[in-house]
Scaffold this motif. Structure first.
Motif: not given
Length: 204
Positions: A94-95, A98, A148, A151-152, A156-157, A199, A202-203
């Motif tokens: 995620r970081e 973004v 994505l 992150g998934q 994190e997503i 953020e 997606l959080r």
């Protein structure tokens, strides 16, 4: 055989370079400079051929029209902007996503070619914004889907179809890049707002 001998005579002009031997970047660089200066609509194939020092016939063998060159140019500029994003080891979560989106939006707002398109040729953007996704948009979606998915995998997503989430992220990005500056006097303040919005979206 005779023509070959004539072309090999010292002092004679060399044969014209074949179209596929001309680096594409030579043409795209010339087109980018022209479009940044006078816009897409005022740029002609003859202008590009002259600036790239190639014949119009050679140019037409590579591209059917100015619009095709403009699409290639904008795709290349997007890829160059993404390449300057502050990533450590590629799309990791995620970081990273973004930070990359905010970076690209900031760079797009300041990019001289995009600004010229907005000022002189906004109709060039309309089909991709209102009616269909172009090559550049599809490239952007592919990059976002990569972030994505990564992150998934690390949690994190939030869960969800990566392509659907990517579409929403891209819509946010385009809005902040194109219409955001219309509503605020200091466009740089948009960066923190976009970061916060992404953020929250997606959080997990």
């Amino acid at each position: 055989m005779v023509s070959q001998q004539i072309n090999d005579v010292p002092g004679q002009s060399p044969r014209r370079t074949a179209a596929n031997a001309i680096p594409e970047d030579v043409i795209l660089d010339a087109a980018t400079a022209l479009m940044t200066k006078v816009g897409i609509r005022r740029t002609t194939m003859a202008d590009i051929a002259r600036a790239a020092d190639v014949s119009r016939a050679t140019l037409y063998r590579r591209f059917p029209n100015v619009e095709a060159i403009a699409a290639q140019v904008t795709t290349r500029e997007f890829e160059r902007v993404v390449a300057t994003a502050p990533l450590a080891d590629g799309p990791t979560g995620r970081e990273s996503l973004v930070a990359t989106v905010v970076h690209v939006v900031r760079a797009a707002r300041a990019h001289p070619l995009l600004q010229r398109i907005i000022d002189l040729d906004p109709e060039f953007l309309m089909p991709n914004l209102l009616h269909r996704s172009g090559r550049t948009s599809r490239g952007q979606l592919a990059v976002i889907v990569g972030f994505l998915t990564a992150g998934q995998a690390t949690g994190e997503i939030r869960d969800g179809d990566p392509e659907r989430l990517a579409t929403t992220v891209l819509q946010m990005a385009w809005s902040f890049a194109l219409t955001g500056p219309v509503f605020v006097e200091a466009p740089e303040t948009l960066d923190s707002e976009l970061s916060d919005l992404l953020e929250r979206y997606l959080r997990p």
